[in-house]
Design an enzyme around this catalytic site. Structure first.
Site, PDB file in Angstrom:
ATOM      1  N   GLU A 194      55.906 -12.321  -2.373  1.00 58.23           N
ATOM      2  CA  GLU A 194      56.309 -11.920  -3.719  1.00 58.23           C
ATOM      3  C   GLU A 194      57.312 -12.846  -4.409  1.00 58.23           C
ATOM      4  O   GLU A 194      58.472 -12.478  -4.639  1.00 58.23           O
ATOM      5  CB  GLU A 194      56.892 -10.490  -3.691  1.00 58.23           C
ATOM      6  CG  GLU A 194      55.934  -9.466  -3.098  1.00 58.23           C
ATOM      7  CD  GLU A 194      56.411  -8.027  -3.286  1.00 58.23           C
ATOM      8  OE1 GLU A 194      57.573  -7.809  -3.646  1.00 58.23           O
ATOM      9  OE2 GLU A 194      55.595  -7.113  -3.076  1.00 58.23           O
ATOM     10  N   GLU A 231      50.025  -5.126   1.010  1.00 65.50           N
ATOM     11  CA  GLU A 231      50.921  -3.960   0.945  1.00 65.50           C
ATOM     12  C   GLU A 231      50.343  -2.986  -0.064  1.00 65.50           C
ATOM     13  O   GLU A 231      49.931  -3.382  -1.164  1.00 65.50           O
ATOM     14  CB  GLU A 231      52.340  -4.318   0.456  1.00 65.50           C
ATOM     15  CG  GLU A 231      53.169  -5.087   1.438  1.00 65.50           C
ATOM     16  CD  GLU A 231      54.580  -5.389   0.903  1.00 65.50           C
ATOM     17  OE1 GLU A 231      55.087  -4.659   0.027  1.00 65.50           O
ATOM     18  OE2 GLU A 231      55.150  -6.388   1.362  1.00 65.50           O
TER      19      GLU A 231
HETATM   20  C1  FCB Z   1      57.578  -4.734  -1.930  1.00 68.21           C
HETATM   21  C2  FCB Z   1      58.231  -5.455  -0.777  1.00 68.21           C
HETATM   22  C3  FCB Z   1      58.367  -4.625   0.465  1.00 68.21           C
HETATM   23  C4  FCB Z   1      58.748  -3.194   0.161  1.00 68.21           C
HETATM   24  C5  FCB Z   1      57.846  -2.615  -0.912  1.00 68.21           C
HETATM   25  C6  FCB Z   1      58.133  -1.181  -1.256  1.00 68.21           C
HETATM   26  O1  FCB Z   1      57.989  -5.334  -3.128  1.00 68.21           O
HETATM   27  O2  FCB Z   1      57.510  -6.610  -0.450  1.00 68.21           O
HETATM   28  O3  FCB Z   1      59.292  -5.257   1.315  1.00 68.21           O
HETATM   29  O4  FCB Z   1      60.075  -3.117  -0.159  1.00 68.21           O
HETATM   30  O5  FCB Z   1      57.923  -3.384  -2.072  1.00 68.21           O
END
Ligand code: FCB
Length: 440
Positions: free
Chosen positions: A163, A350
């Protein structure tokens, strides 16, 4: 829901959020140690000093992964365990930790996906201007070289950065994340973004050289933008937001340039971009990792300095992060990324949701809303696959409740509930649901 037989089912974590043991075995200080120990930076002053104590409990945590029926695990490596001051001589004890973890995963039949950088920059590198310094790319490449030599015979899936948007903007303009810089202009965040592109390109080159045949990718947090109305002013505002959040990161790595409408917006704040810089950033990748949580609904707001937009909150369901539950956004995003950028392969690296959980006396967590979130987002993935998106896997965020950055331990994303008073882990109902799907 239909998923191919070779679909990758995984869970994800990040080093600082779970490991603890911040002074053990020669680990150097990172910017998240410094930041979380600075009063007022995290909720309740929470730190990652102990977190989920994963550094000591990793064997049991592999058992938790097995019980989820996953065949992959995405974790991150703490740069300052490998190189305590960010460069120079490696720390064998730090390397050993990940080496043992990887061996344990492989023994359990779980494929490791290693992220090189999930936000815990060695403090010594920060003291030398951190991501603001162009030559940080060389330091990052050195780190990639050391760790890929150590683990590359067993780790075949590598992610350079987690990110870059968050690193740049949360860390160097809004001040909500380490190193906590607040700025009134976007200049610093744009410099950091550019240096992240250089670092990404340099690291991929090193990984390619050291690890023929390995699968190499990166991870972006993408946030699909929807105009609040179909008025042209709102549609243009949504396009600016999309440029700010998504295209500023997608275009360099897939097209080798920054989006022209945005370089115009940012004209007076752009860093020096040297010839060849973005050729370095646009290196062929085996996959793109997408982190998806929610969407953005955008309206024009001329009073708003900067890009002149405002985010609005439509009626709907909101998680404990105040993020709207919007699974259609994941489908739309996958279709769009496939159409506009055509990555060879895509992973959801994620996806998940935070809710207020209650542990019952019998050790259960009936988290219906997390289960529903998972189900609806998996359904979106399955539809995208049916429509031709080369989506190869899905990693739930997160294996465990953990240190949620500036929110400390107040936000629970885990498929396992963690009682932080005694480090006991409990499989939530959502985890049982995920295990059923992953184990089919
Ligand atoms: C993302 C992050 C991860 C976690 C989620 C909720 O931005 O990569 O580490 O904190 O959000």
């Amino acid at each position: 829901m239909q998923f191919p037989d070779d679909f990758v089912w995984g869970a994800a974590t990040a080093a600082y959020q779970i490991e603890g043991a911040v002074t053990e075995d020669g680990r150097g200080t990172s910017i998240w140690d410094t930041f979380s120990h600075t009063p007022g930076k995290t909720l309740n002053g929470d730190t990652g000093d102990i977190a989920c104590d994963h550094y000591h409990r990793w064997r049991d945590d592999i058992g938790l992964l097995k019980a989820l029926n996953v065949n992959a695990y995405r974790f991150s490596i703490a740069w300052s365990r490998i190189l305590p001051v960010g460069r120079g001589k490696p720390n064998p004890a730090g390397i050993d930790f990940y080496s043992r973890l990887v061996d344990g995963l492989l023994e359990a039949g779980i494929t490791p996906f290693a992220t090189l950088y999930h936000w815990d920059l060695p403090q010594a590198i920060q003291d030398d201007d951190g991501w603001m310094r162009r030559t940080i790319a060389d330091d990052f490449a050195h780190y990639a070289d050391v760790i890929s030599r150590a683990l590359g015979d067993r780790v075949r899936h590598w992610i350079t950065l987690n990110e870059p948007w968050v690193i740049a903007w949360a860390g160097h303009m809004f001040g909500e994340h380490a190193p906590g810089h607040r700025a009134s202009s976007p200049a610093a965040a744009l410099t950091v973004s550019h240096n992240l592109n250089l670092a990404h390109g340099s690291a991929v080159a090193v990984l390619r050289q050291n690890l023929p045949g390995a699968k190499i990718g990166t991870v972006l947090n993408l946030n699909p933008a929807y105009p609040a109305t179909n008025k042209s002013a709102d549609m243009e505002a949504a396009t600016r937001f999309d440029g700010f959040w998504n295209r500023w990161y997608l275009d360099p790595i897939f097209r080798g340039h920054y989006p022209a409408d945005m370089t115009e917006q940012y004209a007076e704040f752009l860093p020096e971009i040297r010839p060849g810089d973005l050729d370095r950033a646009r290196v062929p990748l085996d996959f793109l990792g997408i982190n998806y949580y929610s969407r953005a609904v955008i309206q024009d707001d001329a009073d708003n300095a900067g890009l002149g937009y405002a985010m609005v909150s439509p009626e709907g369901e909101y998680t404990d992060m105040r993020w709207e539950v919007y699974p259609q956004g994941l489908f739309d995003l996958l279709m769009r990324v496939h159409r506009d950028y055509a990555p060879r392969e895509i992973y959801i690296t994620e996806n998940g949701s935070a809710w207020v959980d209650t542990l019952t006396e019998t050790g259960e967590v009936h988290d219906e809303r997390r289960t529903a979130y998972l189900a609806s987002h998996l359904e979106a993935c399955s539809r995208a696959i049916a429509d031709g998106v080369p989506l190869k896997g899905y990693f739930a965020w997160s294996l465990l409740d953990n240190f949620e950055w500036a929110f400390g331990y107040s936000k629970r994303f885990g498929l396992y509930y963690v009682d932080f008073a005694n480090q006991q882990r409990y499989l939530k109902d959502s985890g049982k649901y995920f295990a059923r799907i992953a184990g089919r």
